[in-house]
Design a protein around this motif. Sequence first.
Motif, PDB file in Angstrom:
ATOM      1  N   ASP A 127      86.172  53.910  52.706  1.00 54.53           N
ATOM      2  CA  ASP A 127      87.501  54.172  53.276  1.00 54.53           C
ATOM      3  C   ASP A 127      88.329  55.004  52.281  1.00 54.53           C
ATOM      4  N   TYR A 128      88.179  56.327  52.358  1.00 54.86           N
ATOM      5  CA  TYR A 128      88.931  57.204  51.458  1.00 54.86           C
ATOM      6  C   TYR A 128      90.425  57.127  51.754  1.00 54.86           C
ATOM      7  N   GLN A 129      90.792  56.996  53.030  1.00 57.58           N
ATOM      8  CA  GLN A 129      92.205  56.990  53.403  1.00 57.58           C
ATOM      9  C   GLN A 129      92.949  55.831  52.737  1.00 57.58           C
ATOM     10  N   ALA A 130      92.296  54.664  52.639  1.00 58.21           N
ATOM     11  CA  ALA A 130      92.938  53.511  52.003  1.00 58.21           C
ATOM     12  C   ALA A 130      93.165  53.784  50.516  1.00 58.21           C
ATOM     13  N   LEU A 131      92.175  54.389  49.877  1.00 53.32           N
ATOM     14  CA  LEU A 131      92.321  54.741  48.460  1.00 53.32           C
ATOM     15  C   LEU A 131      93.449  55.737  48.269  1.00 53.32           C
ATOM     16  N   TYR A 132      93.499  56.757  49.132  1.00 51.09           N
ATOM     17  CA  TYR A 132      94.513  57.798  49.021  1.00 51.09           C
ATOM     18  C   TYR A 132      95.925  57.223  49.171  1.00 51.09           C
ATOM     19  N   GLU A 133      96.106  56.358  50.165  1.00 51.43           N
ATOM     20  CA  GLU A 133      97.444  55.804  50.409  1.00 51.43           C
ATOM     21  C   GLU A 133      97.914  54.937  49.248  1.00 51.43           C
ATOM     22  N   GLN A 134      96.993  54.186  48.636  1.00 54.24           N
ATOM     23  CA  GLN A 134      97.354  53.358  47.487  1.00 54.24           C
ATOM     24  C   GLN A 134      97.735  54.242  46.297  1.00 54.24           C
ATOM     25  N   GLU A 135      96.929  55.245  46.032  1.00 53.80           N
ATOM     26  CA  GLU A 135      97.171  56.131  44.893  1.00 53.80           C
ATOM     27  C   GLU A 135      98.451  56.940  45.076  1.00 53.80           C
ATOM     28  N   ILE A 136      98.661  57.475  46.259  1.00 55.67           N
ATOM     29  CA  ILE A 136      99.806  58.368  46.470  1.00 55.67           C
ATOM     30  C   ILE A 136     101.115  57.602  46.367  1.00 55.67           C
ATOM     31  N   SER A 137     101.118  56.324  46.793  1.00 58.19           N
ATOM     32  CA  SER A 137     102.352  55.533  46.693  1.00 58.19           C
ATOM     33  C   SER A 137     102.681  55.232  45.232  1.00 58.19           C
ATOM     34  N   GLN A 138     101.661  54.945  44.433  1.00 51.97           N
ATOM     35  CA  GLN A 138     101.899  54.680  43.009  1.00 51.97           C
ATOM     36  C   GLN A 138     102.405  55.925  42.298  1.00 51.97           C
ATOM     37  N   ARG A 139     101.809  57.050  42.589  1.00 52.96           N
ATOM     38  CA  ARG A 139     102.178  58.288  41.882  1.00 52.96           C
ATOM     39  C   ARG A 139     103.562  58.782  42.313  1.00 52.96           C
ATOM     40  N   PRO A 171      87.654  63.814  47.858  1.00 55.97           N
ATOM     41  CA  PRO A 171      88.585  64.826  47.335  1.00 55.97           C
ATOM     42  C   PRO A 171      89.568  64.243  46.323  1.00 55.97           C
ATOM     43  N   SER A 172      90.013  65.081  45.408  1.00 52.38           N
ATOM     44  CA  SER A 172      91.056  64.638  44.485  1.00 52.38           C
ATOM     45  C   SER A 172      92.314  64.314  45.290  1.00 52.38           C
ATOM     46  N   VAL A 173      93.074  63.360  44.799  1.00 51.35           N
ATOM     47  CA  VAL A 173      94.295  62.954  45.498  1.00 51.35           C
ATOM     48  C   VAL A 173      95.240  64.151  45.664  1.00 51.35           C
ATOM     49  N   THR A 174      95.307  64.996  44.641  1.00 47.24           N
ATOM     50  CA  THR A 174      96.186  66.165  44.701  1.00 47.24           C
ATOM     51  C   THR A 174      95.748  67.132  45.795  1.00 47.24           C
ATOM     52  N   SER A 175      94.448  67.427  45.886  1.00 49.15           N
ATOM     53  CA  SER A 175      93.961  68.356  46.911  1.00 49.15           C
ATOM     54  C   SER A 175      94.180  67.797  48.309  1.00 49.15           C
ATOM     55  N   PHE A 176      93.928  66.503  48.491  1.00 51.91           N
ATOM     56  CA  PHE A 176      94.118  65.910  49.820  1.00 51.91           C
ATOM     57  C   PHE A 176      95.600  65.907  50.197  1.00 51.91           C
ATOM     58  N   HIS A 177      96.458  65.732  49.193  1.00 50.25           N
ATOM     59  CA  HIS A 177      97.907  65.800  49.441  1.00 50.25           C
ATOM     60  C   HIS A 177      98.299  67.203  49.912  1.00 50.25           C
ATOM     61  N   HIS A 178      97.711  68.238  49.279  1.00 48.39           N
ATOM     62  CA  HIS A 178      97.980  69.609  49.709  1.00 48.39           C
ATOM     63  C   HIS A 178      97.538  69.819  51.163  1.00 48.39           C
ATOM     64  N   ALA A 179      96.382  69.248  51.532  1.00 49.79           N
ATOM     65  CA  ALA A 179      95.896  69.384  52.909  1.00 49.79           C
ATOM     66  C   ALA A 179      96.808  68.642  53.879  1.00 49.79           C
ATOM     67  N   ALA A 180      97.266  67.469  53.462  1.00 47.45           N
ATOM     68  CA  ALA A 180      98.145  66.677  54.324  1.00 47.45           C
ATOM     69  C   ALA A 180      99.476  67.386  54.571  1.00 47.45           C
ATOM     70  N   ASN A 181      99.912  68.195  53.597  1.00 49.33           N
ATOM     71  CA  ASN A 181     101.186  68.923  53.726  1.00 49.33           C
ATOM     72  C   ASN A 181     101.021  70.333  54.252  1.00 49.33           C
ATOM     73  N   GLY A 182      99.797  70.712  54.656  1.00 48.23           N
ATOM     74  CA  GLY A 182      99.576  72.020  55.265  1.00 48.23           C
ATOM     75  C   GLY A 182      99.324  73.149  54.299  1.00 48.23           C
TER      76      GLY A 182
END
Length: 785
Positions: free
Chosen positions: A666-678, A408-419
């Motif tokens: 490991d998508y979660q590792a990629l997501y956490e790295q990307e989201i912290s940078q952004r 998933p795109s980082v933005t879409s997964f962020h939306h899912a993580a925030n409900g």
Amino acid sequence: MVGCRVLVPLGRRLVTGYVLGPSPPLDPKTKIRPISSILDSQPLFPATMVPFFRWITEYYHYPLGEVIRGALPAGLTSSSGWKTTLDPEKKQTTMARYPVTEGPDWLTTLYERNELSPAATRKIRAKARDRKLLEAMAEEGLLTIVEVLTGATTGSKSEICVRLLTQPHPVEGLKKSEQRTLDSLAELAAITAGPVSRANLASLYSGARAALKTLAERGIVTLEEQPVYRDPFGEPPLYFAEPDQLTPDQEAVMATLKPTLGLRKFAPFLLHGVTGCGKTEIYLKAADITLTKGRSVLVMVPEIALATQLEGHFFSRFGDRVALIHSGLTTGERYDQWQRIVSGQAPIIIGARSAIFAPLTDPGLIIVDEEHDGAYKQEDGLRYQGRDLAVLRASLEKCPIILGSATPSVTSFHHAANGKYTLLTMPRRIENREMPPVTLIDLKKIPTVSGRPPLFSRELVRAIKENLAEGNQSLVFLNRRGFASLLICQSCGQPLSCPHCQISMTLHQGRGELACHYCGHTAPSSTICPNCRSTKLVAIGFGTERVEAELIRLFPEARIARLDRDTTLKRTDFLATLKAVHNREIDILVGTQMITKGHHFPHVTLVGVIWADAGLGLPDFRSGERTYQLLSQVTGRAGRGEKPGRVLVQALVPDHYAIRSARDHDYQALYEQEISQRRALGYPPFGRLINLRFEGSDNQLVRTLAEKTAKTGAELALNRYRIEILGPAPAPLARLRDRFRWQLLLKGKDTATLQAFCRELLVQCPAGSGGDLKMTVDVDPENML
């Protein structure tokens, strides 16, 4: 009716307009001009889509009429123009009075053809001197200028069909040709179970056309005109059988989805499932339930290549209730598919990003497959994001939407993580097959050949050889087409560049030419250096064509095919290659990203990646995310059948987090790295971007316009808006198609504030600057080149 096209007067011209509803109250003194003609008996889009079109206009800063025009099938827009016709009786007089040697170039065309097309006449009338000459010739009676309708190039297609009114036997007093025609008609009618095409009947018996006239007069048959739908499939799609039962992961996902299907309520879902987990079966089951509720289904894919795979699945399950919408269709096929959707004959629509404009009256489910893919973003004209518009349309139509992806795109997964979205997960492959192990190969440690690393490491060559010996298929991936990236002159060191773009040309050895992948300019590969006239040119870099050639040299006994844009100019070529892979007629398939997504190749047990970090050097904050997505998708092609798979990835920077995360699945590792940078930099999803691009043929004028707009924006931001302005600066691709390009990036945390700022800036610095200069607005840009 709302949704119909009409022809209306605009100044001295007639143009196509779209009926959107009653007008607001007008001043009684306002003069209303009548509609010239109504072009449609039935609407081309439902009234419910009007708010959708208006939202697009506001958000993407694009004219409403152009939004609707782009949404409809091509070839429907009519307008008035002028056609110039030379009086043949006065041709010699005209040529003597206005000789070619003393007049403009268009006189030659006029004298050769005795007429000028509406397009040619329009260009002439745009220049004052030419217009005066043309009007003077008309006043002298040497030629006529008449108003004609132009533009519309497609419409419905019909054919004459024959229907049998009586049984073929017994009918007395028939000629042999008439009896044979009836026998042939009965034979075809038994197959079609209805009227028979006169053309098909005539192809079966050549004497049928003459006999039909008499048979119709005697009341034995009737001739009737019926609409014909042009076949968009070309050949039947691949057939896929329905599985006997769902996996536990599929059951769990359907248990969450089922209560929302058929309800008139917006419900967004992000379906995150590993490659090979069976997401397509979820789409099929959800679509089936939606159809039983009497509502339609829209399925979107990022590109035509993926549509082919889904076409097969949906056609196998739902037959001719499926319609297609994508750029691979002819204008006639697209028009017919549009009419099938409007009429309700096809309640399931499959298509690329433009399918978001499909005229569904009551969509009950929208599916966006591979939702992360950048191909959902339109890069010219109306620069919309198909995935985002799908979410908007689901919200307006009050229906569920499924965004599916293994990455998933980082933005879409962020939306899912925030409900904002409901997250659905499918962490296991069908039959609990293992994800393929990934081995990273450091290209820096490979012995070089003439100072450069070879295309294939020893490990990859050995793996392909073993896979061939075992009778399995291999897939080799490189996201770069052509034979070599560029030709460099050994005498002066200059690369051979496109004369129209500030970029080197790619060598295509099979075609014997150099090609610019941006403007399409080509030149023979056997050329000389334009800088120093030297013939000492050397090929640098590599692409899929060179990879294929190298594999043929290494494995001469193997059956090798290549799948990229150069080998699939026609959709039938693409389908033929896919079919050959499925039929095990290909041992090694080489390709670009076309082979990475969505395809199910059960006999592919080895995937080799030639250069994994090719995209990490691009000036794009999403480069890490996109590298991970490409690697994860191509990795997912291995081991999808009964035999396990493995993946070998060659990289110059194997320790990069995107490559490590892909290796570990490991998508979660990629997501956490990307989201912290952004989060630290304020990039999406923590901020929004609008890119203003300026272009023109004079670099200094383009720069001046960009700087003037930036200065105006800085004054606005200082006084009223909290907006960050980056630039102006030359675009990374500073010149394309003989036009210089600068850009200005607007960055803000709040969407409403950024949009309001952009709207006010465009009022003070209009996007249509006139003349040669042009400014375009790209909201939520995906490509910053």
